[in-house]
Design a protein around this motif. Structure first.
Motif, PDB file in Angstrom:
ATOM      1  N   MET A   1       0.817  -1.191   0.000  1.00 45.47           N
ATOM      2  CA  MET A   1       0.000   0.000   0.000  1.00 45.47           C
ATOM      3  C   MET A   1       0.866   1.263   0.000  1.00 45.47           C
ATOM      4  N   PHE A   2       1.878   1.270   0.885  1.00 50.85           N
ATOM      5  CA  PHE A   2       2.769   2.418   0.950  1.00 50.85           C
ATOM      6  C   PHE A   2       3.535   2.599  -0.361  1.00 50.85           C
ATOM      7  N   LEU A   3       3.921   1.514  -0.979  1.00 50.29           N
ATOM      8  CA  LEU A   3       4.659   1.556  -2.239  1.00 50.29           C
ATOM      9  C   LEU A   3       3.819   2.203  -3.331  1.00 50.29           C
ATOM     10  N   LEU A   4       2.545   1.887  -3.365  1.00 48.51           N
ATOM     11  CA  LEU A   4       1.642   2.486  -4.336  1.00 48.51           C
ATOM     12  C   LEU A   4       1.499   3.991  -4.086  1.00 48.51           C
ATOM     13  N   PHE A   5       1.354   4.374  -2.837  1.00 50.40           N
ATOM     14  CA  PHE A   5       1.264   5.793  -2.484  1.00 50.40           C
ATOM     15  C   PHE A   5       2.540   6.531  -2.875  1.00 50.40           C
ATOM     16  N   ASP A   6       3.686   5.932  -2.588  1.00 51.18           N
ATOM     17  CA  ASP A   6       4.975   6.524  -2.937  1.00 51.18           C
ATOM     18  C   ASP A   6       5.109   6.690  -4.448  1.00 51.18           C
ATOM     19  N   PHE A   7       4.695   5.683  -5.192  1.00 51.90           N
ATOM     20  CA  PHE A   7       4.742   5.763  -6.653  1.00 51.90           C
ATOM     21  C   PHE A   7       3.850   6.892  -7.176  1.00 51.90           C
ATOM     22  N   MET A   8       2.643   6.994  -6.661  1.00 52.74           N
ATOM     23  CA  MET A   8       1.707   8.039  -7.101  1.00 52.74           C
ATOM     24  C   MET A   8       2.244   9.431  -6.767  1.00 52.74           C
ATOM     25  N   LEU A   9       2.823   9.568  -5.597  1.00 50.58           N
ATOM     26  CA  LEU A   9       3.400  10.850  -5.201  1.00 50.58           C
ATOM     27  C   LEU A   9       4.555  11.231  -6.120  1.00 50.58           C
ATOM     28  N   ASP A  10       5.442  10.302  -6.399  1.00 54.20           N
ATOM     29  CA  ASP A  10       6.551  10.555  -7.326  1.00 54.20           C
ATOM     30  C   ASP A  10       6.038  10.911  -8.717  1.00 54.20           C
ATOM     31  N   PHE A  11       5.007  10.214  -9.159  1.00 55.48           N
ATOM     32  CA  PHE A  11       4.427  10.493 -10.470  1.00 55.48           C
ATOM     33  C   PHE A  11       3.846  11.900 -10.528  1.00 55.48           C
ATOM     34  N   LEU A  12       3.101  12.290  -9.514  1.00 60.45           N
ATOM     35  CA  LEU A  12       2.485  13.625  -9.499  1.00 60.45           C
ATOM     36  C   LEU A  12       3.535  14.727  -9.421  1.00 60.45           C
ATOM     37  N   ILE A  13       4.560  14.539  -8.635  1.00 60.50           N
ATOM     38  CA  ILE A  13       5.644  15.525  -8.547  1.00 60.50           C
ATOM     39  C   ILE A  13       6.367  15.614  -9.881  1.00 60.50           C
ATOM     40  N   GLY A  14       6.647  14.487 -10.497  1.00 54.56           N
ATOM     41  CA  GLY A  14       7.302  14.487 -11.808  1.00 54.56           C
ATOM     42  C   GLY A  14       6.467  15.175 -12.865  1.00 54.56           C
ATOM     43  N   LEU A  15       5.182  14.928 -12.853  1.00 53.65           N
ATOM     44  CA  LEU A  15       4.279  15.575 -13.799  1.00 53.65           C
ATOM     45  C   LEU A  15       4.240  17.076 -13.573  1.00 53.65           C
ATOM     46  N   TYR A  16       4.152  17.492 -12.331  1.00 49.16           N
ATOM     47  CA  TYR A  16       4.117  18.907 -11.965  1.00 49.16           C
ATOM     48  C   TYR A  16       5.359  19.636 -12.474  1.00 49.16           C
ATOM     49  N   VAL A  17       6.518  19.048 -12.251  1.00 50.37           N
ATOM     50  CA  VAL A  17       7.779  19.671 -12.666  1.00 50.37           C
ATOM     51  C   VAL A  17       7.941  19.615 -14.183  1.00 50.37           C
ATOM     52  N   SER A  18       7.560  18.510 -14.806  1.00 49.84           N
ATOM     53  CA  SER A  18       7.745  18.382 -16.252  1.00 49.84           C
ATOM     54  C   SER A  18       6.860  19.353 -17.031  1.00 49.84           C
ATOM     55  N   LEU A  19       5.742  19.738 -16.464  1.00 48.63           N
ATOM     56  CA  LEU A  19       4.873  20.716 -17.124  1.00 48.63           C
ATOM     57  C   LEU A  19       5.366  22.144 -16.923  1.00 48.63           C
ATOM     58  N   GLY A  20       6.409  22.312 -16.126  1.00 49.58           N
ATOM     59  CA  GLY A  20       7.001  23.629 -15.948  1.00 49.58           C
ATOM     60  C   GLY A  20       6.547  24.349 -14.697  1.00 49.58           C
ATOM     61  N   PHE A  21       5.544  23.832 -14.031  1.00 45.18           N
ATOM     62  CA  PHE A  21       5.096  24.463 -12.797  1.00 45.18           C
ATOM     63  C   PHE A  21       6.145  24.255 -11.722  1.00 45.18           C
ATOM     64  N   GLY A  22       6.374  25.272 -10.924  1.00 47.20           N
ATOM     65  CA  GLY A  22       7.336  25.142  -9.848  1.00 47.20           C
ATOM     66  C   GLY A  22       8.755  25.476 -10.255  1.00 47.20           C
ATOM     67  N   THR A  23       8.999  25.674 -11.531  1.00 44.16           N
ATOM     68  CA  THR A  23      10.346  26.043 -11.962  1.00 44.16           C
ATOM     69  C   THR A  23      10.540  27.540 -11.781  1.00 44.16           C
ATOM     70  N   ASP A  24      11.786  27.964 -11.696  1.00 43.75           N
ATOM     71  CA  ASP A  24      12.078  29.388 -11.553  1.00 43.75           C
ATOM     72  C   ASP A  24      11.559  30.183 -12.740  1.00 43.75           C
ATOM     73  N   GLU A  25      11.661  29.609 -13.941  1.00 43.33           N
ATOM     74  CA  GLU A  25      11.190  30.309 -15.143  1.00 43.33           C
ATOM     75  C   GLU A  25       9.687  30.567 -15.062  1.00 43.33           C
ATOM     76  N   TYR A  26       8.949  29.588 -14.585  1.00 44.76           N
ATOM     77  CA  TYR A  26       7.492  29.750 -14.447  1.00 44.76           C
ATOM     78  C   TYR A  26       7.169  30.816 -13.402  1.00 44.76           C
ATOM     79  N   LYS A  27       7.879  30.779 -12.288  1.00 42.05           N
ATOM     80  CA  LYS A  27       7.645  31.763 -11.225  1.00 42.05           C
ATOM     81  C   LYS A  27       7.964  33.176 -11.704  1.00 42.05           C
ATOM     82  N   ILE A  28       9.051  33.335 -12.456  1.00 40.03           N
ATOM     83  CA  ILE A  28       9.408  34.653 -12.996  1.00 40.03           C
ATOM     84  C   ILE A  28       8.334  35.114 -13.971  1.00 40.03           C
ATOM     85  N   ASN A  29       7.866  34.224 -14.818  1.00 41.85           N
ATOM     86  CA  ASN A  29       6.817  34.557 -15.784  1.00 41.85           C
ATOM     87  C   ASN A  29       5.552  35.044 -15.082  1.00 41.85           C
ATOM     88  N   VAL A  30       5.165  34.378 -14.014  1.00 44.24           N
ATOM     89  CA  VAL A  30       3.968  34.768 -13.264  1.00 44.24           C
ATOM     90  C   VAL A  30       4.155  36.152 -12.635  1.00 44.24           C
TER      91      VAL A  30
END
Length: 91
Positions: A1-30
């Motif tokens: 169960m914990f492994l599945l939660f860890d995988f989902m969390l890693d996936f969501l963080i990876g998706l968030y960063v890969s879309l550019g959200f949370g990067t310095d460039e995105y923050k400067i743009n905003v």
């Protein structure tokens, strides 16, 4: 169960960063978009010299630390942008 939660969390963080959200460039743009409401020339400078805004250490750090609710801080950053761009255009 914990492994599945860890995988989902890693996936969501990876998706968030890969879309550019949370990067310095995105923050400067905003921040630039919010500054442009009162200082439209800042958006013009940013669109023309975007790599300069992101690579100049002093300017990028000032934008990342910018508190838009503090008018003195906002005015300082806008003045810094004008100074940096005027020097950059002279070169």
């Amino acid at each position: 169960m914990f492994l599945l939660f860890d995988f989902m969390l890693d996936f969501l963080i990876g998706l968030y960063v890969s879309l550019g959200f949370g990067t310095d460039e995105y923050k400067i743009n905003v921040k630039i978009e919010k500054l442009a409401k009162d200082y439209p020339e800042v958006l013009d400078y940013y669109q023309k010299y975007q790599p300069f805004f992101e690579k100049d250490k002093e300017l990028s750090e000032a934008l990342l630390r910018l508190n838009l609710k503090d008018s003195a801080n906002t005015k300082y950053v806008v003045d810094l942008i004008h100074i940096k761009i005027s020097r950059f255009e002279l070169v």
